[in-house]
Motif scaffolding. Structure first.
Motif, mmCIF file in Angstrom:
data_model
loop_
_atom_site.group_PDB
_atom_site.id
_atom_site.type_symbol
_atom_site.label_atom_id
_atom_site.label_comp_id
_atom_site.label_asym_id
_atom_site.label_seq_id
_atom_site.Cartn_x
_atom_site.Cartn_y
_atom_site.Cartn_z
ATOM 1 N N SER A 16 -4.630 -2.853 5.344
ATOM 2 C CA SER A 16 -3.197 -3.070 5.530
ATOM 3 C C SER A 16 -2.823 -4.438 4.962
ATOM 4 O O SER A 16 -3.561 -5.414 5.124
ATOM 5 N N HIS A 17 -1.694 -4.497 4.250
ATOM 6 C CA HIS A 17 -1.194 -5.760 3.706
ATOM 7 C C HIS A 17 0.269 -5.551 3.316
ATOM 8 O O HIS A 17 0.614 -4.485 2.801
ATOM 9 N N PRO A 18 1.109 -6.559 3.531
ATOM 10 C CA PRO A 18 2.525 -6.375 3.174
ATOM 11 C C PRO A 18 2.735 -6.145 1.672
ATOM 12 O O PRO A 18 3.696 -5.473 1.280
ATOM 13 N N ASP A 19 1.849 -6.664 0.821
ATOM 14 C CA ASP A 19 2.025 -6.504 -0.635
ATOM 15 C C ASP A 19 0.950 -5.549 -1.163
ATOM 16 O O ASP A 19 -0.138 -5.953 -1.555
ATOM 17 N N THR A 73 -2.442 -6.117 -3.568
ATOM 18 C CA THR A 73 -3.726 -5.707 -2.973
ATOM 19 C C THR A 73 -4.490 -4.797 -3.931
ATOM 20 O O THR A 73 -5.681 -4.986 -4.179
ATOM 21 N N GLU A 74 -3.797 -3.828 -4.501
ATOM 22 C CA GLU A 74 -4.427 -2.892 -5.441
ATOM 23 C C GLU A 74 -4.913 -3.647 -6.688
ATOM 24 O O GLU A 74 -6.017 -3.400 -7.184
ATOM 25 N N GLY A 82 -1.582 -13.139 4.080
ATOM 26 C CA GLY A 82 -0.985 -11.870 4.555
ATOM 27 C C GLY A 82 -1.875 -11.207 5.608
ATOM 28 O O GLY A 82 -1.373 -10.663 6.602
ATOM 29 N N PHE A 83 -3.196 -11.290 5.436
ATOM 30 C CA PHE A 83 -4.121 -10.697 6.427
ATOM 31 C C PHE A 83 -4.093 -11.496 7.721
ATOM 32 O O PHE A 83 -4.093 -10.936 8.809
ATOM 33 N N VAL A 129 -5.748 -3.376 9.646
ATOM 34 C CA VAL A 129 -6.612 -2.188 9.538
ATOM 35 C C VAL A 129 -7.430 -2.322 8.258
ATOM 36 O O VAL A 129 -6.877 -2.613 7.195
ATOM 37 N N PHE A 130 -8.751 -2.130 8.370
ATOM 38 C CA PHE A 130 -9.617 -2.196 7.187
ATOM 39 C C PHE A 130 -10.680 -1.119 7.318
ATOM 40 O O PHE A 130 -11.370 -1.061 8.353
ATOM 41 N N THR A 131 -10.800 -0.268 6.321
ATOM 42 C CA THR A 131 -11.871 0.747 6.338
ATOM 43 C C THR A 131 -12.494 0.884 4.940
ATOM 44 O O THR A 131 -11.825 0.673 3.930
#
Ligand SMILES: C[S@@+](CC[C@H](N)C(=O)[O-])C[C@H]1O[C@@H](n2cnc3c(N)ncnc32)[C@H](O)[C@@H]1O
Length: 296
Positions: free
Chosen positions: A185-188, A192-193, A269-270, A280-282
């Motif tokens: 999860s990240h606002p941007d 992130t990608e 952001g994290f 959330v991180f998976t």
């Protein structure tokens, strides 16, 4: 002289970036001993092994193979030996466990950390390349490699070699993460990608190794191939995840995918999400197991 570079960090912004790797490859686990600081890499393997979500998915994979009491088991790319320590418990007093790694530093660390596990001569660690294993054909009941395929130049040669040293009707098991299956999860999301994809494309020849494992086993001549997916999950930003994200930010700056400022903005952001309880991180981990052909 290069200007001092600061490693972007989630909390401690004063940690200086490490000196550049002297390895020929951007993937540090391909040549651990050629790195500026192998001990840092090896320590991160122990941190990962201690992380509860990782320990669960690794043990789930060992049950899936399955590793049985009395088995003679080989682990290829054993690193510091956390899996060897699990294996020695699973095989019991009549079993045997051998680990090999192509890093002298890893072999030394594994020997030290595995001391006192199992009975004398029940566990051995040797320096060897997974593509040229120093064992007779059919020696082991089961041969496994966990998060190794991603790092080797020729995964098929490694898998064939693992199959060669496994007895007819024995099991060859591979487990690997798949960097196409990282969710965070990240606002941007665009940034992130750009960072996650940009970094893995430059570091690994095959960043999507997890999904390739079943076909690799089949190409190596194994049959009855089964697959089990496990998920590493973290909603608290534990040390292993924090290091993973900081390392991605550091590499994104080194590869000029983003500026140091953008990298720090990404990490901030994290920090904000964790504070809001919205992190959330998976990562998906794929385990694949095949059986070696029985002689006619
Ligand atoms: C990410 S670590 C995984 C270590 C261990 N399996 C674990 O999960 O903790 C990858 C390991 O594979 C080793 N390795 C990489 N290429 C190898 C090769 N061709 N032959 C043997 N070991 C290799 C590295 O030195 C490193 O210790």
């Amino acid at each position: 002289m290069r200007a001092p570079v600061r490693r972007p960090g989630l909390t401690d912004r004063s940690t200086p970036i490490r000196s550049r790797s002297v390895s020929r490859y951007p993937d540090p686990y391909r040549e651990v001993d050629a790195q500026a600081d192998p001990s840092k890499l090896l320590e991160s393997l122990e941190v990962r092994a201690r992380t509860p979500s990782h320990a669960r998915l690794r043990r789930r994979f060992l049950r899936f193979v399955p590793i049985r009491r009395g088995d003679d088991v080989l682990e290829v790319g054993c690193g510091t030996g956390p899996i060897l320590r699990d294996l020695i418990t699973l095989v019991g007093p009549r079993g045997r466990v051998v680990g090999v790694d192509n890093s002298r530093n890893a072999v030394r660390a594994a020997r030290l950390l595995c001391q006192g596990h199992g009975r004398p001569h029940q566990l051995a660690v040797r320096l060897a390349d997974g593509g040229r294993l120093p064992f007779a054909a059919g020696r082991f009941d089961a041969t496994i490699a966990i998060t190794v395929v991603l790092h080797v130049a020729d995964p098929l040669a490694l898998t064939r070699e693992m199959a060669r040293v496994t007895r007819p009707g024995g099991r060859v098991g591979l487990q690997d993460q798949d960097f196409g299956a990282v969710v965070v999860s990240h606002p941007d999301r665009v940034l992130t990608e750009r960072i996650l994809r940009g970094v893995v494309d430059r570091v690994y020849e095959e960043p999507f190794s997890g999904r390739r494992l079943p076909s690799l086993l089949r190409e190596a001549g194994l049959t009855d191939v089964r697959v089990r997916t496990s998920v590493y999950e973290d909603a608290r930003l534990v040390p292993w995840t924090k290091n993973f994200l900081e390392r991605r930010a550091e590499l994104a700056v080194r590869f000029e995918i983003v500026s140091p400022g953008e990298a720090q903005h990404w990490l901030d952001g994290f920090t904000a999400l964790v504070a809001a309880g919205a992190f959330v991180f998976t990562i998906n981990y794929y385990g694949a197991v095949g059986v070696t052909a029985t002689r006619a």
